[in-house]
Design a protein around this motif. Structure first.
Motif, PDB file in Angstrom:
ATOM      1  N   ASN A 117      37.465  43.794  36.110  1.00 14.58           N
ATOM      2  CA  ASN A 117      38.601  44.701  36.232  1.00 14.58           C
ATOM      3  C   ASN A 117      39.766  43.995  36.924  1.00 14.58           C
ATOM      4  OD1 ASN A 117      38.633  45.111  39.083  1.00 14.58           O
ATOM      5  ND2 ASN A 117      36.968  46.573  38.919  1.00 14.58           N
ATOM      6  N   ASP A 118      40.918  44.591  36.783  1.00 11.13           N
ATOM      7  CA  ASP A 118      42.148  43.943  37.265  1.00 11.13           C
ATOM      8  C   ASP A 118      42.135  43.710  38.767  1.00 11.13           C
ATOM      9  OD1 ASP A 118      43.031  43.954  34.699  1.00 11.13           O
ATOM     10  OD2 ASP A 118      44.206  45.803  34.908  1.00 11.13           O
ATOM     11  N   TRP A 119      41.602  44.639  39.525  1.00  8.94           N
ATOM     12  CA  TRP A 119      41.640  44.502  40.984  1.00  8.94           C
ATOM     13  C   TRP A 119      40.699  43.411  41.470  1.00  8.94           C
ATOM     14  CZ3 TRP A 119      45.801  45.954  43.008  1.00  8.94           C
ATOM     15  CH2 TRP A 119      46.499  47.043  42.491  1.00  8.94           C
ATOM     16  N   GLU A 120      39.623  43.197  40.764  1.00 11.30           N
ATOM     17  CA  GLU A 120      38.747  42.073  41.123  1.00 11.30           C
ATOM     18  C   GLU A 120      39.478  40.756  40.903  1.00 11.30           C
ATOM     19  OE1 GLU A 120      34.844  42.089  39.404  1.00 11.30           O
ATOM     20  OE2 GLU A 120      34.538  44.184  39.929  1.00 11.30           O
ATOM     21  N   VAL A 122      42.737  40.375  41.111  1.00  9.50           N
ATOM     22  CA  VAL A 122      43.734  40.267  42.188  1.00  9.50           C
ATOM     23  C   VAL A 122      43.077  39.799  43.471  1.00  9.50           C
ATOM     24  CG1 VAL A 122      45.301  41.587  43.664  1.00  9.50           C
ATOM     25  CG2 VAL A 122      45.310  41.958  41.195  1.00  9.50           C
ATOM     26  N   CYS A 123      41.911  40.346  43.796  1.00 14.39           N
ATOM     27  CA  CYS A 123      41.222  39.963  45.029  1.00 14.39           C
ATOM     28  C   CYS A 123      40.773  38.508  44.999  1.00 14.39           C
ATOM     29  CB  CYS A 123      40.030  40.880  45.274  1.00 14.39           C
ATOM     30  SG  CYS A 123      40.530  42.553  45.749  1.00 14.39           S
ATOM     31  N   LEU A 143      43.070  46.796  48.977  1.00 16.04           N
ATOM     32  CA  LEU A 143      42.629  45.934  47.884  1.00 16.04           C
ATOM     33  C   LEU A 143      41.115  45.974  47.709  1.00 16.04           C
ATOM     34  CD1 LEU A 143      44.918  42.800  48.267  1.00 16.04           C
ATOM     35  CD2 LEU A 143      45.006  44.537  46.489  1.00 16.04           C
ATOM     36  N   LEU A 146      40.253  49.250  45.985  1.00 25.09           N
ATOM     37  CA  LEU A 146      40.591  49.210  44.569  1.00 25.09           C
ATOM     38  C   LEU A 146      39.631  48.319  43.788  1.00 25.09           C
ATOM     39  CD1 LEU A 146      44.474  49.048  44.835  1.00 25.09           C
ATOM     40  CD2 LEU A 146      43.111  50.964  43.992  1.00 25.09           C
ATOM     41  N   LYS A 147      39.216  47.234  44.402  1.00 24.77           N
ATOM     42  CA  LYS A 147      38.279  46.319  43.743  1.00 24.77           C
ATOM     43  C   LYS A 147      36.941  47.027  43.504  1.00 24.77           C
ATOM     44  CE  LYS A 147      35.462  42.349  44.811  1.00 24.77           C
ATOM     45  NZ  LYS A 147      35.056  41.474  45.880  1.00 24.77           N
ATOM     46  N   THR A 151      39.481  49.839  38.098  1.00 24.35           N
ATOM     47  CA  THR A 151      40.839  50.141  37.658  1.00 24.35           C
ATOM     48  C   THR A 151      41.094  51.639  37.626  1.00 24.35           C
ATOM     49  OG1 THR A 151      40.764  48.192  36.287  1.00 24.35           O
ATOM     50  CG2 THR A 151      42.523  49.731  35.841  1.00 24.35           C
ATOM     51  N   SER A 153      40.326  54.460  39.511  1.00 25.03           N
ATOM     52  CA  SER A 153      39.871  55.190  40.689  1.00 25.03           C
ATOM     53  C   SER A 153      40.227  56.656  40.521  1.00 25.03           C
ATOM     54  CB  SER A 153      40.496  54.608  41.947  1.00 25.03           C
ATOM     55  OG  SER A 153      41.885  54.809  41.913  1.00 25.03           O
TER      56      SER A 153
END
Length: 162
Positions: A117-120, A122-123, A143, A146-147, A151, A153
């Motif tokens: 997912n996108d937040w992973e 980003v992290c 963060l 969200l991770k 995506t 939540s």
């Protein structure tokens, strides 16, 4: 005509010597000529000292010039050595930076190809370790939340209409 002798100089009272030329120290003109021609002897101790002192000063001046030249050569060598080391250090740092940048770009390209997912993603791009110099605790917690939630939540899900 007779002059009055008051002791103040009007007439020759015998106290002043030398006669008619008016010399107050009582030297005759022939004696004064002998004083002007008197000079130290050419082989006397003063002349010898002057020559030795002149030689000593010339020696010191030559030594100072040689020492200055030596220091200048040493300084030029040190400057050349410094710039060679600096150039080598700059080249090494440049090579290291290029390699690091290439590695980061490869990691980012690999990251975006994966199906996480996108937040992973980003992290993974950010450093989430606590830093005592910066106050980013709230941002880091957001963060991580969200991770973990992904995506979609609860707050980000679109409402479904029935």
């Amino acid at each position: 005509v007779e002059e009055a002798n008051d002791g103040m100089g009007g007439a020759d009272d015998g106290m002043m010597g030398g006669g008619d030329d008016g010399d107050v120290f009582g030297l005759d003109s022939k004696d004064a000529g002998e004083m002007n021609t008197m000079a130290p002897p050419a082989d006397g101790p003063y002349v010898k000292w002057q020559e030795e002192h002149k030689d000593l000063l010339q020696t010191r001046l030559q030594e100072a010039r040689e020492q200055k030249e030596k220091l200048l050569e040493e300084a030029e060598g040190n400057i050349k050595k410094f710039y060679e080391e600096r150039s080598k250090t700059k080249d090494d740092m440049h090579s290291e930076n290029v390699a690091e940048e290439k590695q980061k770009r490869d990691d980012l390209a690999k990251l975006f190809k994966e199906g996480e997912n996108d937040w992973e993603k980003v992290c993974k791009m950010l450093t989430l370790a606590p830093d005592s110099n910066r106050k980013v605790d709230r941002f880091r917690k957001l963060l991580l939340t969200l991770k973990n939630e992904g995506t979609h939540s609860k707050s980000a899900r679109p409402e479904q209409k029935s």
